[in-house]
Design a protein around this motif. Structure first.
Motif, PDB file in Angstrom:
ATOM      1  N   GLY A 133       5.927 -34.393  11.105  1.00  6.39           N
ATOM      2  CA  GLY A 133       4.589 -35.325  12.127  1.00  6.39           C
ATOM      3  C   GLY A 133       3.898 -34.191  12.376  1.00  6.39           C
ATOM      4  N   VAL A 134       2.547 -34.657  12.510  1.00  8.73           N
ATOM      5  CA  VAL A 134       1.786 -33.781  13.087  1.00  8.73           C
ATOM      6  C   VAL A 134       1.885 -32.858  13.995  1.00  8.73           C
ATOM      7  CG1 VAL A 134      -0.866 -33.779  13.136  1.00  8.73           C
ATOM      8  CG2 VAL A 134       0.402 -35.769  11.768  1.00  8.73           C
ATOM      9  N   TYR A 135       2.030 -31.618  14.221  1.00  7.79           N
ATOM     10  CA  TYR A 135       1.868 -31.220  15.002  1.00  7.79           C
ATOM     11  C   TYR A 135       0.786 -30.130  15.491  1.00  7.79           C
ATOM     12  CZ  TYR A 135       6.947 -29.960  14.418  1.00  7.79           C
ATOM     13  OH  TYR A 135       8.644 -30.529  13.700  1.00  7.79           O
ATOM     14  N   TYR A 136       0.930 -30.311  17.104  1.00 12.02           N
ATOM     15  CA  TYR A 136      -1.059 -30.152  18.036  1.00 12.02           C
ATOM     16  C   TYR A 136      -0.466 -28.762  19.057  1.00 12.02           C
ATOM     17  CZ  TYR A 136      -1.648 -34.712  16.578  1.00 12.02           C
ATOM     18  OH  TYR A 136      -2.618 -36.004  15.482  1.00 12.02           O
ATOM     19  N   CYS A 137      -1.550 -28.196  19.074  1.00 11.65           N
ATOM     20  CA  CYS A 137      -1.098 -27.541  20.341  1.00 11.65           C
ATOM     21  C   CYS A 137      -2.493 -27.998  21.552  1.00 11.65           C
ATOM     22  CB  CYS A 137      -1.772 -26.251  20.036  1.00 11.65           C
ATOM     23  SG  CYS A 137      -3.705 -26.183  19.727  1.00 11.65           S
ATOM     24  N   ALA A 138      -1.726 -27.382  22.433  1.00 14.16           N
ATOM     25  CA  ALA A 138      -2.500 -28.100  23.750  1.00 14.16           C
ATOM     26  C   ALA A 138      -2.508 -26.945  25.267  1.00 14.16           C
ATOM     27  CB  ALA A 138      -1.957 -29.423  24.548  1.00 14.16           C
ATOM     28  N   ALA A 139      -3.420 -27.491  25.728  1.00 16.76           N
ATOM     29  CA  ALA A 139      -3.428 -25.759  26.546  1.00 16.76           C
ATOM     30  C   ALA A 139      -3.793 -27.067  28.250  1.00 16.76           C
ATOM     31  CB  ALA A 139      -4.873 -25.218  26.145  1.00 16.76           C
ATOM     32  N   SER A 140      -3.598 -26.643  29.278  1.00 16.65           N
ATOM     33  CA  SER A 140      -3.249 -27.319  30.671  1.00 16.65           C
ATOM     34  C   SER A 140      -3.924 -25.913  31.600  1.00 16.65           C
ATOM     35  CB  SER A 140      -2.509 -27.952  30.992  1.00 16.65           C
ATOM     36  OG  SER A 140      -1.856 -28.492  32.096  1.00 16.65           O
ATOM     37  N   SER A 141      -4.514 -27.200  32.395  1.00 12.77           N
ATOM     38  CA  SER A 141      -4.533 -25.605  33.541  1.00 12.77           C
ATOM     39  C   SER A 141      -3.797 -26.162  34.688  1.00 12.77           C
ATOM     40  CB  SER A 141      -5.961 -25.321  33.792  1.00 12.77           C
ATOM     41  OG  SER A 141      -7.109 -26.892  34.161  1.00 12.77           O
ATOM     42  N   GLY A 142      -3.449 -24.917  35.181  1.00 16.70           N
ATOM     43  CA  GLY A 142      -2.718 -26.188  36.716  1.00 16.70           C
ATOM     44  C   GLY A 142      -1.718 -26.719  36.512  1.00 16.70           C
ATOM     45  N   LEU A 143      -1.101 -26.733  34.760  1.00 14.83           N
ATOM     46  CA  LEU A 143       0.133 -27.257  35.169  1.00 14.83           C
ATOM     47  C   LEU A 143       1.367 -27.337  35.289  1.00 14.83           C
ATOM     48  CD1 LEU A 143       1.317 -29.654  33.307  1.00 14.83           C
ATOM     49  CD2 LEU A 143       2.267 -27.531  31.408  1.00 14.83           C
ATOM     50  N   LEU A 144       2.346 -28.413  36.796  1.00 10.75           N
ATOM     51  CA  LEU A 144       3.449 -27.593  36.965  1.00 10.75           C
ATOM     52  C   LEU A 144       4.122 -28.478  35.654  1.00 10.75           C
ATOM     53  CD1 LEU A 144       3.752 -30.169  40.448  1.00 10.75           C
ATOM     54  CD2 LEU A 144       3.042 -27.490  39.632  1.00 10.75           C
ATOM     55  N   LEU A 145       5.511 -27.116  35.477  1.00 14.81           N
ATOM     56  CA  LEU A 145       6.048 -26.879  34.786  1.00 14.81           C
ATOM     57  C   LEU A 145       6.998 -28.159  34.197  1.00 14.81           C
ATOM     58  CD1 LEU A 145       7.761 -23.218  34.427  1.00 14.81           C
ATOM     59  CD2 LEU A 145       5.931 -24.337  33.275  1.00 14.81           C
ATOM     60  N   SER A 146       7.377 -28.871  35.072  1.00 23.91           N
ATOM     61  CA  SER A 146       8.440 -29.673  35.909  1.00 23.91           C
ATOM     62  C   SER A 146       7.536 -31.212  34.482  1.00 23.91           C
ATOM     63  CB  SER A 146       8.259 -30.796  37.190  1.00 23.91           C
ATOM     64  OG  SER A 146       7.148 -30.737  37.404  1.00 23.91           O
ATOM     65  N   SER A 147       6.088 -31.401  34.646  1.00 29.65           N
ATOM     66  CA  SER A 147       5.437 -32.065  33.689  1.00 29.65           C
ATOM     67  C   SER A 147       4.783 -31.906  32.485  1.00 29.65           C
ATOM     68  CB  SER A 147       4.506 -32.124  34.261  1.00 29.65           C
ATOM     69  OG  SER A 147       4.914 -33.147  35.724  1.00 29.65           O
ATOM     70  N   TRP A 148       5.890 -30.594  31.822  1.00 30.38           N
ATOM     71  CA  TRP A 148       5.178 -29.973  29.769  1.00 30.38           C
ATOM     72  C   TRP A 148       5.104 -30.941  29.946  1.00 30.38           C
ATOM     73  CZ3 TRP A 148       7.597 -29.294  26.190  1.00 30.38           C
ATOM     74  CH2 TRP A 148       9.001 -29.141  25.683  1.00 30.38           C
ATOM     75  N   ARG A 149       6.099 -32.047  29.568  1.00 30.67           N
ATOM     76  CA  ARG A 149       6.493 -33.058  28.653  1.00 30.67           C
ATOM     77  C   ARG A 149       5.210 -34.576  28.899  1.00 30.67           C
ATOM     78  NH1 ARG A 149      11.404 -32.071  29.885  1.00 30.67           N
ATOM     79  NH2 ARG A 149      12.989 -31.188  27.924  1.00 30.67           N
ATOM     80  N   ASP A 150       4.286 -34.017  29.821  1.00 34.11           N
ATOM     81  CA  ASP A 150       3.639 -35.393  29.934  1.00 34.11           C
ATOM     82  C   ASP A 150       2.111 -35.273  28.982  1.00 34.11           C
ATOM     83  OD1 ASP A 150       2.411 -37.230  32.529  1.00 34.11           O
ATOM     84  OD2 ASP A 150       1.628 -37.407  30.340  1.00 34.11           O
ATOM     85  N   PRO A 151       1.589 -35.663  27.977  1.00 28.61           N
ATOM     86  CA  PRO A 151       0.079 -34.796  27.132  1.00 28.61           C
ATOM     87  C   PRO A 151      -0.911 -35.328  28.372  1.00 28.61           C
ATOM     88  CG  PRO A 151       2.330 -36.624  25.571  1.00 28.61           C
ATOM     89  CD  PRO A 151       1.818 -36.968  26.978  1.00 28.61           C
ATOM     90  N   LEU A 152      -0.144 -36.550  29.454  1.00 27.36           N
ATOM     91  CA  LEU A 152      -1.905 -36.481  30.105  1.00 27.36           C
ATOM     92  C   LEU A 152      -2.104 -35.189  30.511  1.00 27.36           C
ATOM     93  CD1 LEU A 152      -0.768 -40.075  31.203  1.00 27.36           C
ATOM     94  CD2 LEU A 152      -2.480 -38.997  29.186  1.00 27.36           C
ATOM     95  N   LYS A 153      -1.145 -34.070  31.473  1.00 26.24           N
ATOM     96  CA  LYS A 153      -1.485 -32.982  31.969  1.00 26.24           C
ATOM     97  C   LYS A 153      -2.118 -32.097  31.166  1.00 26.24           C
ATOM     98  CE  LYS A 153       0.565 -35.309  35.230  1.00 26.24           C
ATOM     99  NZ  LYS A 153       0.480 -35.502  36.395  1.00 26.24           N
ATOM    100  N   TYR A 154      -2.752 -32.330  30.041  1.00 23.03           N
ATOM    101  CA  TYR A 154      -2.978 -31.182  28.818  1.00 23.03           C
ATOM    102  C   TYR A 154      -4.370 -31.355  28.566  1.00 23.03           C
ATOM    103  CZ  TYR A 154       1.256 -29.224  27.757  1.00 23.03           C
ATOM    104  OH  TYR A 154       2.464 -28.972  28.529  1.00 23.03           O
ATOM    105  N   ASN A 155      -5.089 -30.655  29.278  1.00 23.29           N
ATOM    106  CA  ASN A 155      -7.369 -30.576  29.100  1.00 23.29           C
ATOM    107  C   ASN A 155      -7.163 -30.796  27.602  1.00 23.29           C
ATOM    108  OD1 ASN A 155      -6.309 -28.654  31.910  1.00 23.29           O
ATOM    109  ND2 ASN A 155      -6.984 -30.507  31.974  1.00 23.29           N
ATOM    110  N   TYR A 156      -7.044 -29.886  27.216  1.00 27.87           N
ATOM    111  CA  TYR A 156      -7.689 -29.525  25.563  1.00 27.87           C
ATOM    112  C   TYR A 156      -6.587 -29.260  24.471  1.00 27.87           C
ATOM    113  CZ  TYR A 156     -11.094 -27.529  28.817  1.00 27.87           C
ATOM    114  OH  TYR A 156     -11.633 -27.547  29.369  1.00 27.87           O
ATOM    115  N   TRP A 157      -7.218 -30.007  23.215  1.00 25.52           N
ATOM    116  CA  TRP A 157      -6.072 -30.485  22.203  1.00 25.52           C
ATOM    117  C   TRP A 157      -6.689 -29.756  20.876  1.00 25.52           C
ATOM    118  CZ3 TRP A 157      -1.139 -32.868  22.425  1.00 25.52           C
ATOM    119  CH2 TRP A 157      -1.167 -33.149  23.410  1.00 25.52           C
TER     120      TRP A 157
END
Length: 125
Positions: free
Chosen positions: A91-115
């Protein structure tokens, strides 16, 4: 604004290894970081995540014991060491960055600010 640039993808045979890198344009210790992947026709899925300090890591069940996420905050770089690769890891692998992420939500792409733009990983059987 954070720019993320992935590298290290490629084509390997099953059982092989690859190491992905993600370079951040700014001071990355402000962000929880993660790797996602997306296969053709499928939704983007979380592969692994790592906290700002690097002390805590989380993995999808499908990659536990085979993949290792790490970060070097001095170099503003995120890594994903992938061993024992399987065709289903393609597949295509992406890195992502999030500020203020709750670890319980780590699988949710919508919680990440930058890709990043993504890097292709192809595993043949």
């Amino acid at each position: 604004q954070v720019q993320l640039v992935e590298s290290g993808g490629g084509s390997v045979q099953a059982g092989g290894s690859l190491r992905l890198s993600c370079a951040a344009s700014t001071y990355s210790p402000r962000y929880t970081m993660a790797w996602f992947r997306q296969a053709p026709g499928q939704e983007r899925e979380g592969v692994a995540a790592i906290t700002i300090s690097g002390v805590s890591t989380l993995y999808a069940d499908s990659v536990k014991g085979r993949f290792t996420i790490s970060r070097d905050n001095g170099k503003n770089t995120l890594y994903l060491q992938m061993n024992g690769l399987k065709p289903e890891d393609t597949g295509v692998y992406y890195c992502a960055a999030s500020s203020g992420l709750l670890l319980s939500s780590w699988r949710d792409p919508l919680k990440y600010n930058y890709w990043g733009q993504g890097t292709q990983v192809t595993v043949s059987s």
